[in-house]
Design a protein around this motif. Structure first.
Motif, mmCIF file in Angstrom:
data_model
loop_
_atom_site.group_PDB
_atom_site.id
_atom_site.type_symbol
_atom_site.label_atom_id
_atom_site.label_comp_id
_atom_site.label_asym_id
_atom_site.label_seq_id
_atom_site.Cartn_x
_atom_site.Cartn_y
_atom_site.Cartn_z
ATOM 1 N N SER A 1 -4.068 11.463 -1.728
ATOM 2 C CA SER A 1 -3.502 10.751 -2.878
ATOM 3 C C SER A 1 -4.202 11.146 -4.167
ATOM 4 O O SER A 1 -5.392 11.480 -4.184
ATOM 5 N N VAL B 1 -0.067 8.488 -6.289
ATOM 6 C CA VAL B 1 0.986 9.236 -5.587
ATOM 7 C C VAL B 1 0.346 10.397 -4.842
ATOM 8 O O VAL B 1 -0.859 10.625 -4.924
ATOM 9 N N GLN C 1 8.454 6.569 -9.835
ATOM 10 C CA GLN C 1 8.424 6.017 -8.483
ATOM 11 C C GLN C 1 9.443 4.896 -8.334
ATOM 12 O O GLN C 1 10.119 4.789 -7.303
#
Length: 483
Positions: A326, A332, A390
Motif C-alpha cells: 500500500s 491505495v 476511489q
C-alpha cells in the motif's frame, strides 16, 4: 449432636480473627461449649496461646486477613499444630487461601458467610479432616490433564481450543458444567467457551455472555469474580453469593457448588480470565484436587496465550503485507503491488477471454501547487484526489498510485468504451472535489484495453502515451490509447 457437644466441652479452643465484633460473636456462640475458649486478635497472641495451652481446636477466621501479608505466618501457625485439628473459615471470594494453607498441614475448611446454625455444625465437626481423593478421582484428574494436554497440542484455533478444554474438564466426576472466561489484552471479559453435561447454558444464569466486566453479578458469580479479581472463588452453597436471583437460577439448574480459578496474568499485568466449574453436589476439596484445578487453569491460560500470539502474528503478517503493498500517503495500492495486480489481471483476461482496461491519470500542473502552497498542501491534494477517484470506482476496480501525482486504475471485465465512461466519471468527480488549502484541481486521463498477446508493460506504455496526448490537448480531458 449431644456426643459432639460433650466432646467439645472437654476441649480447649482458640479463635483467631482481628475484628472485635467477630470475636465477640464467636464467644457468644461457643463460650459455653468448650472447656476453655481463647480469643486471639492477632498472630502473635495466637502463637503464645498455642505454646502455653494444649489446644484441641484452632479456628482461623480468614476475614480481614491479607494473604500476601499474613499467608506465610498463618501457614507457620498451622504447621506448629503438628497435625492437630485446624478449621479455616474462608470467605467464598477468597478461596485462594485454601491451597496456600493446605501446604503447611492438614486442615478442614468452611466457606463463609455462614449462618449461626451452620457455623455451629462446622465447629462441632472441626476435627473431621477432609478425606484425600480416592484412586478413582485421582485417575479422573490424570485423565483430564492428559485430555487438556492433547487439546492444547493439537488445536490452533482459539474457539475450538477453548471448547475442547471445557469439554475435557466437564468429564470430571461431579462436574456438570465447565466454562472459560477470557479477557484479551485491552479487551472486554467474555465467555470464551462452555460445555455442559446437562444442557445448562450460562446465558440463563448471567443473562449475557460478553461485556461481563460490567455485569451486576461480577461480585457474586465465582467465574466473573475470579476473572475480575485474580482470586480463586469457591461457592459451596448458592445462597452464599448474596444475590437471591443468581442463587435461585443456580439451584434451578441443579448447581450446588461453583469453583473458579483465575487464569495467569498476561504481559500487561491485567487478569486474563478464569476457569469455572459447576458441581451437582457440594463437598470438600483436598490439597491434591485444588492443586490439580490450579494446574488446569495454568494450562488453559498458556493455551489461550499461545492462541492469542498466533492470532497476533497473523494480524502482524497481514499488516506487513498491507504496508508492503500500500501507498503510505493515500492507502491505495503502491506501484510494485499495482504491477503485480496488472500482470495477474492480464493473464486472467487472456485465459478467460474477457476484456481488461487500464486507465492512467495525473494531476494537472501539480508542481505549481507544491511551489505555490507547499508540499503539505500538495500531499493533501494527492489524498483528496485518491479519495475522490476511489469513491467513483466500482468494487472490482483497483486504484494504484504509480508515482508522485500519477495514478492507474486496473478495470477487469471492462472494454475500452466502458473504460472511457469510467474515466470521464472520475474526471468530473475530481474536478468537483474541494482541495484543502488550495483551489480545485483537474486531471488528465489516458485509457486503453489490453490486446491479444500484449504484455502489461506494453499496455502501460500505450496508455501513458494517451495520457500525454490529453496533456497536449489542453488537460482536464480523456484520450483513448491507439492500438
Amino acid at each position: 449432636m449431644l456426643q459432639q457437644e460433650q466432646k467439645m466441652s472437654h476441649q480447649v479452643a482458640v479463635y483467631l480473627n482481628p475484628v472485635a465484633e467477630r470475636r465477640v460473636h464467636f464467644q457468644s456462640l461457643f463460650g459455653e461449649q468448650f472447656a476453655r475458649l481463647f480469643l486471639a486478635d492477632g498472630l502473635e497472641q495466637a502463637r503464645v496461646l498455642l505454646a502455653q495451652q494444649e489446644v484441641g481446636l484452632l479456628v482461623i477466621d480468614l476475614a480481614r486477613f491479607e494473604r500476601g501479608f499474613d499467608g506465610e505466618a498463618l501457614g507457620q501457625l498451622i504447621g506448629q499444630r503438628a497435625g492437630a485439628p485446624t478449621l479455616l473459615l474462608c470467605p467464598f471470594e477468597s478461596a485462594g487461601w485454601l491451597p496456600l494453607l493446605m501446604s503447611f498441614g492438614p486442615i478442614t475448611y468452611a466457606i463463609s458467610p455462614l449462618a449461626d446454625e451452620h457455623l455451629l455444625r462446622q465447629v462441632q465437626a472441626g476435627d473431621a479432616m477432609a478425606a484425600p481423593p480416592d484412586e478413582e478421582r485421582l485417575r479422573a484428574l490424570l485423565a483430564t490433564d492428559a485430555r487438556l494436554q492433547h487439546a492444547v497440542a493439537h488445536e490452533d484455533d482459539l474457539a475450538n481450543m477453548a471448547e475442547r478444554l471445557c469439554a475435557a474438564i466437564a468429564c470430571l466426576p461431579g462436574v456438570m458444567h465447565a466454562s472459560l472466561f477470557h479477557a484479551r489484552e485491552g479487551g472486554e471479559l467474555q465467555l470464551e467457551a462452555q460445555h455442559s453435561t446437562t444442557g445448562l447454558s450460562l446465558a440463563r444464569v448471567l443473562y449475557r455472555t460478553d461485556r461481563l466486566m460490567h455485569s451486576p453479578l461480577r461480585h457474586a458469580f465465582p467465574g466473573l469474580l475470579a476473572a475480575c479479581t485474580g482470586e480463586m472463588a469457591l461457592l459451596d452453597a448458592p445462597a452464599k453469593c448474596g444475590e437471591p436471583e443468581l442463587a435461585v437460577a443456580l439451584v434451578d439448574c441443579g448447581v450446588e457448588m461453583v469453583l473458579a480459578v483465575p487464569l495467569p496474568v498476561g504481559r500487561s499485568g491485567a487478569q486474563r480470565g478464569s476457569l469455572c466449574l459447576m458441581f451437582d453436589k457440594a463437598r470438600q476439596f483436598s490439597a491434591v484436587e485444588l492443586s490439580a484445578f490450579g494446574g488446569f487453569a495454568q494450562l488453559a491460560g498458556v493455551a489461550l496465550r499461545v492462541a492469542d500470539l498466533s492470532r497476533e502474528n497473523e494480524q502482524l503478517a497481514g499488516r506487513l503485507v498491507h504496508m508492503s503493498s500500500s501507498d503510505a500517503l493515500t492507502g491505495v495500492a503502491n506501484r510494485r503491488h499495482g504491477e503485480y495486480l496488472l500482470s495477474l489481471e492480464v493473464r486472467r483476461a487472456r485465459r478467460y477471454h474477457v476484456p481488461l482496461a487500464l486507465i492512467a491519470f495525473d494531476v494537472d500542473r501539480f508542481k505549481a501547487i507544491n511551489d505555490q502552497y507547499g508540499h503539505p498542501v500538495g500531499d493533501g491534494a494527492i489524498r483528496a484526489v485518491a479519495e475522490a477517484a476511489q469513491a467513483a470506482l466500482r468494487n472490482s476496480d483497483v486504484l494504484v498510485r504509480s508515482g508522485g501525482d500519477q495514478f492507474q486504475i486496473i478495470a477487469p471485465h471492462t472494454s475500452a468504451i466502458d473504460a472511457l465512461k469510467v474515466a470521464e466519471k472520475i474526471r468530473l468527480a475530481i474536478a468537483a472535489t474541494d482541495i484543502p488549502g488550495c483551489d480545485r484541481v483537474t486531471v488528465s486521463l489516458g485509457v486503453g484495453q489490453v490486446s491479444e498477446q500484449e504484455t502489461p508493460d506494453a499496455l502501460v506504455v500505450r496508455v501513458d502515451a494517451a495520457l500525454a496526448r490529453a496533456k497536449r490537448a489542453g488537460r482536464n480531458c480523456v484520450e483513448l490509447a491507439m492500438s
